[in-house]
Every structure is written in C-alpha cells, then in structure tokens.
Design an enzyme around this catalytic site. Sequence first.
Site, PDB file in Angstrom:
ATOM      1  N   TYR A   8      -4.764   1.490  -2.165  1.00 56.10           N
ATOM      2  CA  TYR A   8      -4.016   0.559  -3.012  1.00 56.10           C
ATOM      3  C   TYR A   8      -4.912  -0.590  -3.494  1.00 56.10           C
ATOM      4  CZ  TYR A   8       0.024   3.118  -1.158  1.00 56.10           C
ATOM      5  OH  TYR A   8       0.911   4.102  -0.812  1.00 56.10           O
ATOM      6  N   HIS A  31      -3.434  10.362   3.881  1.00 57.79           N
ATOM      7  CA  HIS A  31      -2.623  10.082   2.682  1.00 57.79           C
ATOM      8  C   HIS A  31      -2.054  11.344   2.028  1.00 57.79           C
ATOM      9  CE1 HIS A  31      -2.154   6.535  -0.299  1.00 57.79           C
ATOM     10  NE2 HIS A  31      -1.138   7.347  -0.411  1.00 57.79           N
TER      11      HIS A  31
HETATM   12  P1  NAP Z   1       9.849   2.219  -5.497  1.00 56.62           P
HETATM   13  O1  NAP Z   1      10.017   1.490  -4.212  1.00 56.62           O
HETATM   14  O2  NAP Z   1      10.581   3.490  -5.715  1.00 56.62           O
HETATM   15  O3  NAP Z   1      10.192   1.266  -6.740  1.00 56.62           O
HETATM   16  C1  NAP Z   1       9.590   0.019  -6.893  1.00 56.62           C
HETATM   17  C2  NAP Z   1      10.133  -0.620  -8.168  1.00 56.62           C
HETATM   18  O4  NAP Z   1      11.533  -0.907  -7.994  1.00 56.62           O
HETATM   19  C3  NAP Z   1       9.456  -1.933  -8.502  1.00 56.62           C
HETATM   20  O5  NAP Z   1       9.383  -2.005  -9.919  1.00 56.62           O
HETATM   21  C4  NAP Z   1      10.426  -2.985  -7.960  1.00 56.62           C
HETATM   22  O6  NAP Z   1      10.359  -4.205  -8.686  1.00 56.62           O
HETATM   23  C5  NAP Z   1      11.750  -2.302  -8.219  1.00 56.62           C
HETATM   24  N1  NAP Z   1      12.792  -2.743  -7.275  1.00 56.62           N
HETATM   25  C6  NAP Z   1      12.671  -2.888  -5.925  1.00 56.62           C
HETATM   26  N2  NAP Z   1      13.848  -3.258  -5.384  1.00 56.62           N
HETATM   27  C7  NAP Z   1      14.728  -3.370  -6.413  1.00 56.62           C
HETATM   28  C8  NAP Z   1      16.108  -3.733  -6.477  1.00 56.62           C
HETATM   29  N3  NAP Z   1      16.809  -4.025  -5.391  1.00 56.62           N
HETATM   30  N4  NAP Z   1      16.702  -3.768  -7.710  1.00 56.62           N
HETATM   31  C9  NAP Z   1      15.992  -3.453  -8.833  1.00 56.62           C
HETATM   32  N5  NAP Z   1      14.696  -3.075  -8.824  1.00 56.62           N
HETATM   33  C10 NAP Z   1      14.067  -3.037  -7.625  1.00 56.62           C
HETATM   34  O7  NAP Z   1       8.290   2.495  -5.806  1.00 56.62           O
HETATM   35  P2  NAP Z   1       6.965   2.866  -5.057  1.00 56.62           P
HETATM   36  O8  NAP Z   1       6.143   1.667  -4.975  1.00 56.62           O
HETATM   37  O9  NAP Z   1       6.438   4.074  -5.751  1.00 56.62           O
HETATM   38  O10 NAP Z   1       7.368   3.377  -3.583  1.00 56.62           O
HETATM   39  C11 NAP Z   1       7.520   2.530  -2.474  1.00 56.62           C
HETATM   40  C12 NAP Z   1       6.333   2.585  -1.548  1.00 56.62           C
HETATM   41  O11 NAP Z   1       6.103   3.893  -1.030  1.00 56.62           O
HETATM   42  C13 NAP Z   1       4.983   2.246  -2.202  1.00 56.62           C
HETATM   43  O12 NAP Z   1       4.881   0.885  -2.541  1.00 56.62           O
HETATM   44  C14 NAP Z   1       4.032   2.754  -1.168  1.00 56.62           C
HETATM   45  O13 NAP Z   1       3.907   1.828  -0.095  1.00 56.62           O
HETATM   46  C15 NAP Z   1       4.715   4.052  -0.739  1.00 56.62           C
HETATM   47  N6  NAP Z   1       4.194   5.225  -1.473  1.00 56.62           N
HETATM   48  C16 NAP Z   1       3.499   6.172  -0.759  1.00 56.62           C
HETATM   49  C17 NAP Z   1       2.976   7.275  -1.414  1.00 56.62           C
HETATM   50  C18 NAP Z   1       2.222   8.315  -0.625  1.00 56.62           C
HETATM   51  O14 NAP Z   1       1.597   9.197  -1.236  1.00 56.62           O
HETATM   52  N7  NAP Z   1       2.269   8.266   0.688  1.00 56.62           N
HETATM   53  C19 NAP Z   1       3.156   7.453  -2.805  1.00 56.62           C
HETATM   54  C20 NAP Z   1       3.885   6.490  -3.489  1.00 56.62           C
HETATM   55  C21 NAP Z   1       4.411   5.396  -2.811  1.00 56.62           C
HETATM   56  P3  NAP Z   1       9.493  -5.490  -8.207  1.00 56.62           P
HETATM   57  O15 NAP Z   1       8.287  -4.968  -7.481  1.00 56.62           O
HETATM   58  O16 NAP Z   1       9.179  -6.166  -9.492  1.00 56.62           O
HETATM   59  O17 NAP Z   1      10.352  -6.333  -7.313  1.00 56.62           O
END
Ligand code: NAP
Length: 282
Positions: A52, A111
């Site tokens: 990240y 990962h």
């Molecule tokens: P996500 O959690 O599905 O979505 C994040 C988005 O939703 C951001 O734009 C955030 O806005 C918004 N959001 C959050 N809470 C909200 C709410 N209550 N109401 C409205 N909008 C909201 O996205 P992600 O980052 O892809 O997934 C989460 C985590 O999973 C990652 O950050 C990472 O740590 C992990 N991940 C792991 C892998 C892997 O391969 N292992 C891959 C992808 C992700 P703001 O940020 O502007 O508040």
Amino acid sequence: MEKHPFGGTGVEVPVLGQGTWRMEDDDRASAIRALRAGLDLGMTHVDTAELYGHGKVEETLVSEAIAGRRDEVFLVSKVMPSNATYAGTLAACERSLKRLRTDRLDCYLLHWPGPHPLEDTVRAFEKLVKDGKIRSWGVSNFGVEELEEALALAGPGRIACNQVLYHLEERAIEHGVLPWCEAHGVAVVGYSPFGSGNFPRPDSRGGKVLGAIARAHGVSPYQVALRFLVRRPSLFAIPKASREAHLRDNAAAASLKLSSEELARLDAAFPLGLEPAELPVT
Ligand code: NAP
C-alpha cells in the site's frame, strides 16, 4: 464491539476492522483521525500491507494512528508474493515492523499466491512466530486448492485467516472457500466490503432492498451491507474509511440486528451466482 475467535489464534478480534488500501491518496490528517476514532470505537483490527503506497501507508499513516496504543491493536500486514521467498519474507517483515514502528505483527499474510514455493513462505512465517515477530500468519486470495496446499504444509490450526474479496455483489467465496475455512477453523476476512466504492446504486434491484431495510432500522445501506457480510461467526470485514463520518457509520453497524427474514431478502436480492472457475480478486 462484537468480537469472535480469529481462526485458531486464541485471540478474539472485532468483527469489523479497518482497511487502509489507497489511504495515501486521501487527506492524511483526516485518515489518521478516522483510524484513531476507529480504535476508540473498538475497530482495532487494522489491515495494511507493504504494497500500500509502496510502504507509505504503513510508515506515514498506520504507524501514526497506532502510536502510543499498540497494545489495543490487532495489527495485520502482508508480504508481496514477489518477496515471499524464505529470506525475502523475513526481510519484508523486518521492513514492515520498522515502518510501523512496532516490534510485532498480530497476523502476517501472504498477499496472494505467487511465484515462490509456498513451503518457503510458510517456513519463514513459522520462523517469525518462533522469534516473536508475528503472533500468527495467514493467507489472502487463496482458493480451496491453495488452502489445501497450505494446510498440507503447515498442519492443522496454523492458518489464522484467509483474506478474500467479499461484498454483496461478489459472493463467490460462499461456494467453496467459506465452507472450507469454517471446516478447518480458518477466519474469513472479507475485503472491499463496499466493492471498493462501487456500492449498489439505490435504484438497482438490490439497492432498493438495501434501502428499504436501512430505512426500517433508521441506519445507512452501508451498515446493512456490513451486517450481512459478518452474519456468520467465521466472517470478519475490513471496510476502509478515511472520513470520520464514514468510520462512525461503519462502527455502528456492529450493533445492528437484522432478522432472519431481512437476511433472506438480502440473500435473494444479491444472488450468489454460479461458481467461477477462479476466485475473484479486486
Ligand atoms: P471498501 O472498504 O469496499 O470501500 C471503501 C470506500 O467506501 C471508500 O471510498 C470510503 O470512503 C467509502 N466508505 C467507507 N465507509 C462508508 C460509509 N459508511 N458510507 C459511504 N461510503 C463509505 O474498499 P477497499 O479499500 O477496497 O477494501 C477495504 C480494505 O480491504 C482495504 O482498504 C484493504 O485494507 C483490504 N483489501 C485487501 C485486498 C487483498 O488483496 N488482500 C484487496 C483489496 C482490499 P472514504 O475513504 O472517503 O471514507
């Protein structure tokens, strides 16, 4: 915050944690404020990775958010598959610890399955456990075949979790991965619970059902989605929120109670679909 046992680690972990992917693109002060508010509200499972921001998220955001409160946090980071040789995994862990300004990780993940023999990565993970650098280890984006390989190498009770893509419109893990993990005591950590910002639109078929259930409880559709995604004791979710308002909305989802009838309506509105040949990833 509701907690459940995290695989075979013997540690109880909150069902809702905090993601940090792409946080380096957001306002830094706001992201740190949100992460710290999350800790205050019990969302102490903090998920990061050396990938990240090329280490920037660990170094400039997570380290700052957990400063002075390391013992409250269930800290997870991930080694890049390209680094996951035996020596490469040990070195990557040291770099993450340094950037995070801590002496240990609570869980360290591969990962995604990569080019190096899994046997070497597992051997490095076990060495890191022995040396007290990590408390447990797990995998990410592993399908059933890869999980079987990891189990055969490590033996029962060693794989703490499998972190996988899981949101209302992407339920592929329910075919094979989730049952396998439940049968083997492996926690399932759903990532991108809001589809990485691609959330069901209010006027879509599923969006209408989400909206109706949310209105009935006086909560947001995001909270309803999160509650659905952690409806089984093996399931955890790690939404990412750089805005404190979002963070607070997500934390409150842990106290939402959905009836079995509401869960069934969501299940029907966001059908599982056929099993894909390969596990989908973000
Ligand atoms: P996500 O959690 O599905 O979505 C994040 C988005 O939703 C951001 O734009 C955030 O806005 C918004 N959001 C959050 N809470 C909200 C709410 N209550 N109401 C409205 N909008 C909201 O996205 P992600 O980052 O892809 O997934 C989460 C985590 O999973 C990652 O950050 C990472 O740590 C992990 N991940 C792991 C892998 C892997 O391969 N292992 C891959 C992808 C992700 P703001 O940020 O502007 O508040």
